[in-house]
Design a protein around this motif. Structure first.
Motif, PDB file in Angstrom:
ATOM      1  N   ASN A  22      33.972   7.499   1.232  1.00 51.31           N
ATOM      2  CA  ASN A  22      33.347   7.645   2.435  1.00 51.31           C
ATOM      3  C   ASN A  22      34.217   7.682   3.580  1.00 51.31           C
ATOM      4  OD1 ASN A  22      30.628   7.769   1.716  1.00 51.31           O
ATOM      5  ND2 ASN A  22      30.469   5.431   1.692  1.00 51.31           N
ATOM      6  N   LEU A  23      35.668   8.066   3.593  1.00 45.87           N
ATOM      7  CA  LEU A  23      36.686   8.043   4.406  1.00 45.87           C
ATOM      8  C   LEU A  23      36.642   9.770   5.005  1.00 45.87           C
ATOM      9  CD1 LEU A  23      39.613   6.383   2.633  1.00 45.87           C
ATOM     10  CD2 LEU A  23      38.285   5.569   4.608  1.00 45.87           C
ATOM     11  N   ILE A  24      35.913  10.170   4.119  1.00 42.61           N
ATOM     12  CA  ILE A  24      35.820  11.785   4.801  1.00 42.61           C
ATOM     13  C   ILE A  24      34.974  11.940   6.221  1.00 42.61           C
ATOM     14  CG2 ILE A  24      33.556  12.166   3.706  1.00 42.61           C
ATOM     15  CD1 ILE A  24      36.607  14.614   3.643  1.00 42.61           C
ATOM     16  N   PHE A  72      43.237  14.622  -2.713  1.00 45.07           N
ATOM     17  CA  PHE A  72      42.849  13.426  -1.842  1.00 45.07           C
ATOM     18  C   PHE A  72      41.383  13.794  -1.168  1.00 45.07           C
ATOM     19  CE2 PHE A  72      45.618  16.117   1.195  1.00 45.07           C
ATOM     20  CZ  PHE A  72      44.707  16.009   2.167  1.00 45.07           C
ATOM     21  N   ILE A  73      41.156  14.998  -1.184  1.00 42.78           N
ATOM     22  CA  ILE A  73      39.800  15.187  -0.306  1.00 42.78           C
ATOM     23  C   ILE A  73      38.705  14.601  -1.173  1.00 42.78           C
ATOM     24  CG2 ILE A  73      38.057  16.936   0.183  1.00 42.78           C
ATOM     25  CD1 ILE A  73      40.269  16.534   2.149  1.00 42.78           C
ATOM     26  N   PRO A  74      38.385  14.865  -2.621  1.00 41.20           N
ATOM     27  CA  PRO A  74      37.514  14.218  -3.409  1.00 41.20           C
ATOM     28  C   PRO A  74      37.434  12.742  -3.392  1.00 41.20           C
ATOM     29  CG  PRO A  74      38.682  16.130  -4.553  1.00 41.20           C
ATOM     30  CD  PRO A  74      39.347  15.705  -3.209  1.00 41.20           C
ATOM     31  N   ILE A  75      38.756  12.201  -3.152  1.00 41.81           N
ATOM     32  CA  ILE A  75      38.643  10.553  -3.098  1.00 41.81           C
ATOM     33  C   ILE A  75      38.397  10.229  -1.698  1.00 41.81           C
ATOM     34  CG2 ILE A  75      40.302   8.853  -3.124  1.00 41.81           C
ATOM     35  CD1 ILE A  75      41.991  10.194  -5.146  1.00 41.81           C
ATOM     36  N   ILE A 105      45.255   6.839   1.795  1.00 43.13           N
ATOM     37  CA  ILE A 105      44.480   7.534   3.023  1.00 43.13           C
ATOM     38  C   ILE A 105      44.113   6.529   4.148  1.00 43.13           C
ATOM     39  CG2 ILE A 105      42.200   8.747   3.367  1.00 43.13           C
ATOM     40  CD1 ILE A 105      42.435   9.770   0.378  1.00 43.13           C
ATOM     41  N   ARG A 106      43.528   5.417   3.827  1.00 45.48           N
ATOM     42  CA  ARG A 106      43.349   4.408   4.972  1.00 45.48           C
ATOM     43  C   ARG A 106      44.475   4.243   5.856  1.00 45.48           C
ATOM     44  NH1 ARG A 106      38.416   2.011   4.143  1.00 45.48           N
ATOM     45  NH2 ARG A 106      37.662   2.114   2.245  1.00 45.48           N
ATOM     46  N   ARG A 107      45.544   3.856   5.384  1.00 42.39           N
ATOM     47  CA  ARG A 107      46.807   3.772   6.182  1.00 42.39           C
ATOM     48  C   ARG A 107      47.389   5.132   6.835  1.00 42.39           C
ATOM     49  NH1 ARG A 107      48.133   0.912   1.448  1.00 42.39           N
ATOM     50  NH2 ARG A 107      49.542   2.691   0.696  1.00 42.39           N
ATOM     51  N   ALA A 108      47.222   6.158   6.297  1.00 38.99           N
ATOM     52  CA  ALA A 108      47.498   7.415   6.611  1.00 38.99           C
ATOM     53  C   ALA A 108      46.693   7.708   8.066  1.00 38.99           C
ATOM     54  CB  ALA A 108      47.104   8.707   5.805  1.00 38.99           C
ATOM     55  N   LEU A 109      45.253   7.299   8.168  1.00 33.90           N
ATOM     56  CA  LEU A 109      44.496   7.721   9.238  1.00 33.90           C
ATOM     57  C   LEU A 109      44.766   6.742  10.374  1.00 33.90           C
ATOM     58  CD1 LEU A 109      40.842   7.818   7.514  1.00 33.90           C
ATOM     59  CD2 LEU A 109      42.176   9.440   9.218  1.00 33.90           C
ATOM     60  N   GLU A 110      45.232   5.555  10.001  1.00 33.68           N
ATOM     61  CA  GLU A 110      45.757   4.763  11.023  1.00 33.68           C
ATOM     62  C   GLU A 110      47.189   4.765  11.621  1.00 33.68           C
ATOM     63  OE1 GLU A 110      45.985   0.892   9.142  1.00 33.68           O
ATOM     64  OE2 GLU A 110      43.894   0.583   8.788  1.00 33.68           O
ATOM     65  N   TRP A 161      48.824  16.767   4.266  1.00 36.04           N
ATOM     66  CA  TRP A 161      49.253  15.373   4.247  1.00 36.04           C
ATOM     67  C   TRP A 161      50.566  15.225   3.504  1.00 36.04           C
ATOM     68  CZ3 TRP A 161      47.007  11.143   0.503  1.00 36.04           C
ATOM     69  CH2 TRP A 161      47.391   9.770   0.952  1.00 36.04           C
ATOM     70  N   ARG A 162      51.316  14.805   4.277  1.00 33.29           N
ATOM     71  CA  ARG A 162      52.884  14.381   3.727  1.00 33.29           C
ATOM     72  C   ARG A 162      52.872  12.624   3.615  1.00 33.29           C
ATOM     73  NH1 ARG A 162      57.497  16.441   2.179  1.00 33.29           N
ATOM     74  NH2 ARG A 162      59.320  15.231   2.076  1.00 33.29           N
ATOM     75  N   ASP A 163      52.729  12.375   2.572  1.00 29.88           N
ATOM     76  CA  ASP A 163      52.959  10.682   2.178  1.00 29.88           C
ATOM     77  C   ASP A 163      54.450  10.362   2.412  1.00 29.88           C
ATOM     78  OD1 ASP A 163      51.300   8.054   1.409  1.00 29.88           O
ATOM     79  OD2 ASP A 163      53.225   8.190   0.191  1.00 29.88           O
ATOM     80  N   PRO A 164      54.995   9.200   3.044  1.00 31.47           N
ATOM     81  CA  PRO A 164      56.181   8.859   3.037  1.00 31.47           C
ATOM     82  C   PRO A 164      56.786   8.594   1.710  1.00 31.47           C
ATOM     83  CG  PRO A 164      54.878   7.736   4.609  1.00 31.47           C
ATOM     84  CD  PRO A 164      53.998   8.291   3.773  1.00 31.47           C
ATOM     85  N   GLU A 165      56.050   8.140   0.824  1.00 27.14           N
ATOM     86  CA  GLU A 165      56.661   7.920  -0.600  1.00 27.14           C
ATOM     87  C   GLU A 165      56.299   8.964  -1.732  1.00 27.14           C
ATOM     88  OE1 GLU A 165      55.103   4.130  -1.833  1.00 27.14           O
ATOM     89  OE2 GLU A 165      55.911   3.082  -0.314  1.00 27.14           O
TER      90      GLU A 165
END
Length: 750
Positions: free
Chosen positions: A555-557, A547-550, A501-506, A534-538
Motif C-alpha cells: 500500500n505504498l503505491i 519495486f512497483i509490485p512491492i 521504499i519507505r525511506r526513499a519516499l522520506e 529510483w537509484r538506491d544509495p546501496e
C-alpha cells in the motif's frame, strides 16, 4: 455396571471431550461428559477456611487428655472440700442452735444427727462425683470425634484443592468420605450430559465394586431422588433389607453435590455391616465434603476450559498454533534421536475471502469446519493436523488461524512421503463442500518443509513452510511446493525493499524521467511519458518491475503515485512557463490507485497545485486494470474525462483485448504493447496482429500509439499501417527533465 477400583489409574478427565496428549499435560482424553453446571470463579482454598479451626481442636487433643487425668485425681478432693465440709459445719450449727431447746440430752441427738448428715452428704457427694465424671468423659469423647472429623475435612480440602481434573476430584472425594464416615465404601455419582442419568465416576473402600453391583439399582433410585430434591437421604439397614438387595448391608446415606443450576450429582456412602450407623456429626461432615467436592469439580472444569481455550481452536476443535508448535518440537526431538525426517505442511485455502464476501462469515465458518473434518479423515493416525480440539486421528492437524491449516507428518522415510500425503490432501479437495445449501468448490495451496534439511527448530520449519505455500500460490494455486532456500531469499529481498521504499519516499530518492512520443508522419514531438526511476544509495538503479509490485502489495503505491502525479504536473507547467511549446504529458496509474475513491480528488488537487491545465495531462491505465472492477473504473473514467483529462489504454493486446471495453470507456488513445512491435518485421503473425489492432482502434475513432519502436524498419511498417504516434529507443530512452528540455527547445525553434 462395573465401577473402577479406587487404585486404578484413570485417563485425564475432560468435560468437553478433548483428546489427551500423553507426552504433555495438555487437554485430556475424550470420555463421558458430565454436567458440572456453570463455571464460577470460586477459590477452593476459601472453602477450607471454615474447617481450619478443626486443626486447633486437634492440636489441643493431648492437652485435653492430660487435663482429664488430673481431673480424675483431684475430683474427690474438690468435691469433699466443696460439699462435705460445708454440710458438716451446717450439721453442727443445727445441732447447737436448732435442736438444743427441744432435746435436753443434746449430746446424743447431736451426735446422731451429725452422723446422719455426714453419711447423707458423703453419699450425695459420691453420686455427684461419678455423674460429673461420666459427663466429662462423654464430652471429651465427643470433642475427640469432632476434632478428628474436622481434621479429616481439612485434609479433604487440601486433597481436593490439589486435584488436577474431574476424575481425580471424584476419587479423592470418595476416599475422604470413607475416612469421615468410617464406612466400607463410598461412590461419587455424576449426571452425564448426553444421557441425563446418574452414573458412577469414582469409588473407594474395600470390595467397593462387588458392593456396588449388589446395591446399584436401589442406590441409583435413591440418588435420583436426592438429586431432584436437593437434600440428603438416609437409608437404614431395615430399608436395605427390604429393598431386596440380596446382600447384608448396613445403613447408607446419599448426599447431593450442589451446583449452580441444581445438583451436579450425589455422594453415596454405605456400611457393609448391618450394625453400621451414621450419627448427626457424620452426616454434617459428609454434607460439607459434598460441598467441597462441588467447588473442586467446578474449579477443575474452569481449569480444563482455560486449557482448551489456550491450546485449541474454538471453531474447528483442532489444536492451535501454540499446541502444534509444542508437538512439532517433540517430533523434532524424537526424529533427532532416531535419525528420521519429519515434515510439516502448511495449507492455505485458495479464494476463501470470496466465500466470506459472497455467502457470509457464518458460511465461511462452516466451510472451515468441513475442511478440518476432511483433513482429519485424510491423514494417518500417526500424523497430526492443526487449525487448532482433536481426536486421535487429528492429533497433528492444527488451524493456525484464518484459513491456514498445518499437519505434522511423523515416521516418514523421505521427502517423497510428504509429497504423497500432500497430493492425497489436494485430491480430497476435488469433491465439493456443501455449505448452507450451496455447493462450494475449494482448492488449497500447500507448502512443505522437512526436518533437518529445511530447519532444525519448529519456528524455522513453520516459516519455511509458509514461504513454500506462497510459492505454490504464485505457481497457479491448487498445488504443493517444497521449500527452497531461494524462497526465503526472495521474501527477505521483498522485506528489505519495502523498508527502502519507505525511506526513499522520506529522502526523496525517486526521480521522473521522460520519454518522447513523436508523430508518425511528421516526426514532431507530440507528447511525453513520465516514467518513475529510483537509484538506491546501496543497491544502485532499481527496476520499476521490481519495486512497483512491492509498493502495490504494501500500500505504498498510494503516496508514491500521488508524488509522481504532482511532480509530473509541476514539471510540465515549468516547461510551459519557460516558453516551450506545450505537449501532452502521460502519467501511468496503478490498479491500486484506480480502486481508491479519492483518485479524482487527488488528480484535481495535483492540477490545482501545479497550475497545469487538464488538457495537457493524460492518464494511462493497463488493460488488466480496467477488467478488475468494471463499474468503479467506469465511473472514475467518466469523472476524469469530464475534467478534460485524456485517457489512454496501455499495453493493449496483453489482456483480453475486448472491443466492449474500448466502447464502454471514454478513451482517447490505445497503446500497442511492445511485445507486438518487437518482431513486427520478422514475424508475420505479429505483423498481422499489429495491423488488425490499428485498424480496429481507428474504426472506433481512437488514436494509436506504438511502444517499443527501436528500428527504422519497425517505424516504416507502422507508418504504412497508419499508426498515429511512435515511442521507443529509436527516438530516445527516458531521460531526466533537463535533458528532455533539449527536445522541447529544438521543437520550439522549428
Amino acid at each position: 455396571m462395573r465401577v473402577p477400583g479406587h487404585r486404578r489409574r484413570v485417563p485425564a478427565w475432560n468435560p468437553r471431550g478433548a483428546i489427551a496428549s500423553r507426552a504433555r499435560p495438555v487437554p485430556a482424553a475424550r470420555g463421558p461428559h458430565y454436567n458440572l453446571g456453570r463455571v464460577q470463579p470460586i477459590t477452593l482454598e476459601r472453602q477450607a477456611v471454615g474447617f481450619a479451626a478443626g486443626t486447633r481442636v486437634t492440636t489441643f487433643r493431648h492437652r485435653i487428655s492430660i487435663f482429664s487425668q488430673k481431673l480424675d485425681r483431684a475430683a474427690f478432693v474438690v468435691y469433699f472440700l466443696g460439699g462435705v465440709v460445708p454440710l458438716v459445719a451446717l450439721g453442727v450449727v443445727v445441732d447447737r442452735y436448732a435442736l438444743a431447746p427441744f432435746a435436753p440430752e443434746r449430746n446424743a441427738y447431736s451426735s446422731a444427727a451429725l452422723i446422719g448428715v455426714m453419711v447423707s452428704t458423703c453419699a450425695l457427694s459420691l453420686t455427684c462425683f461419678f455423674a460429673l465424671r461420666r459427663m466429662t468423659r462423654r464430652s471429651l469423647q465427643q470433642i475427640d470425634r469432632d476434632s478428628r472429623q474436622l481434621a479429616s475435612l481439612f485434609s479433604a480440602t487440601s486433597s481436593l484443592a490439589a486435584a488436577q481434573h474431574g476424575y481425580d476430584v471424584a476419587h479423592r472425594a470418595a476416599r475422604c468420605a470413607v475416612t469421615l464416615a468410617t464406612a466400607q465404601a463410598a461412590f461419587v455419582l455424576l449426571r452425564k450430559e448426553d444421557e441425563g442419568a446418574l452414573g458412577p465416576v469414582a469409588a473407594a473402600g474395600e470390595d467397593c465394586t462387588e458392593l456396588y453391583n449388589a446395591v446399584s439399582e436401589p442406590l441409583l433410585e435413591l440418588a435420583d431422588l436426592v438429586v431432584s430434591e436437593g437434600r440428603p437421604a438416609l437409608r437404614g439397614p431395615e430399608d436395605a433389607a427390604a429393598g431386596g438387595a440380596g446382600t447384608e448391608i448396613g445403613a447408607a446415606i446419599v448426599v447431593p453435590i450442589p451446583g449452580a443450576r441444581g445438583s451436579l450429582g450425589a455422594l453415596a456412602v454405605i456400611h457393609a455391616d448391618r450394625r453400621g450407623r451414621f450419627d448427626a456429626s457424620q452426616v454434617d461432615a459428609l454434607c460439607a465434603l459434598a460441598a467441597l467436592c462441588a467447588v473442586a469439580l467446578r474449579k477443575a472444569r474452569a481449569v480444563e476450559e482455560n486449557r482448551v481455550l489456550a491450546y485449541y481452536d474454538t471453531l474447528t476443535g483442532l489444536p492451535n498454533r501454540r499446541l502444534y508448535k509444542d508437538r512439532l518440537e517433540q517430533a523434532i526431538l524424537s526424529a533427532r534421536r532416531r535419525n528420521r525426517p519429519v515434515a510439516t505442511c502448511l495449507l492455505d485455502l485458495d479464494g476463501f475471502k470470496r466465500v466470506n464476501d459472497t455467502l457470509g462469515h457464518s458460511c465461511g465458518d462452516q466451510l472451515l469446519c468441513q475442511v478440518s473434518e476432511r483433513l482429519v479423515g485424510t491423514v494417518r493416525l500417526t500424523d497430526s493436523v492443526s487449525r487448532l480440539e482433536a481426536s486421535a486421528s487429528s492429533a497433528a492437524i492444527s488451524r493456525l488461524g484464518g484459513d491456514e491449516f498445518t499437519f505434522l507428518l511423523n515416521d516418514i522415510a523421505d521427502a517423497q512421503d510428504a509429497a504423497r500425503v500432500a497430493a492425497r490432501i489436494l485430491d480430497a479437495f476435488s469433491k465439493p463442500f456443501y455449505v448452507d445449501g450451496h455447493e462450494v468448490f475449494a482448492t488449497a495451496s500447500v507448502g512443505i518443509a522437512v526436518f533437518p534439511f529445511d530447519g532444525n527448530d519448529a519456528e524455522t520449519l513453520l516459516r519455511n513452510a509458509d514461504a513454500a505455500m506462497y510459492s505454490a500460490k504464485a505457481r497457479g494455486r491448487n498445488n504443493f511446493q517444497f521449500y527452497a532456500k531461494s524462497m526465503n531469499a526472495t521474501a527477505l529481498r521483498k522485506l528489505d525493499l519495502e523498508g527502502r521504499i519507505r525511506r526513499a519516499l522520506e529522502r526523496q530518492e525517486f526521480a521522473l524521467h521522460y520519454q518522447p512520443v513523436r508523430d508518425t508522419l511528421s516526426g514532431r514531438l507530440t507528447g511525453a511519458e513520465a516514467l518513475l526511476r529510483w537509484r538506491d544509495p546501496e543497491l544502485g538503479n532499481m527496476s520499476p518491475a521490481e519495486f512497483i509490485p512491492i509498493a502495490e502489495e504494501t500500500n505504498l503505491i498510494g503516496p508514491l503515485g500521488e508524488w509522481v502525479l504532482r511532480t509530473a504536473c509541476q514539471q510540465c507547467h515549468l516547461w510551459q512557463s519557460a516558453g516551450f511549446r506545450p505537449i501532452r504529458l502521460s502519467v501511468n496509474l496503478s490498479g491500486h490507485q484506480l480502486r481508491h475513491r479519492d483518485l479524482v480528488d487527488s488528480v484535481a488537487r495535483g492540477l490545482r497545485d501545479s497550475g497545469l491545465s487538464p488538457d495537457w495531462l493524460e492518464l494511462e491505465i493497463t488493460e488488466s486494470t480496467i477488467m478488475q472492477n468494471d463499474d468503479m473504473t467506469k465511473s472514475t473514467f467518466y469523472a476524469l474525462h469530464d475534467m478534460g483529462i485524456g485517457l489512454a489504454l496501455d499495453d493493449f493486446g496483453t489482456g483480453y483485448s475486448s472491443l466492449s471495453y474500448l466502447r464502454r470507456f471514454p478513451l482517447d488513445r490505445v497503446k500497442i504493447d511492445r511485445s507486438f512491435v518487437r518482431e513486427i518485421t520478422t514475424n508475420t503473425d505479429d505483423a498481422a496482429l499489429a495491423g488488425a489492432i490499428i485498424a480496429m482502434v481507428h474504426s472506433l475513432g481512437l488514436r494509436v500509439v506504438a511502444e517499443g519502436v527501436e528500428t527504422s524498419e519497425q517505424a516504416a511498417f507502422l507508418r504504412e499501417r497508419g499508426c498515429d504516434e511512435l515511442q521507443g529507443f529509436l527516438f530516445s530512452p527516458a531521460v531526466p527533465a533537463d535533458e528532455f528540455a533539449r527536445f522541447l527547445d529544438g521543437e520550439t525553434r522549428r
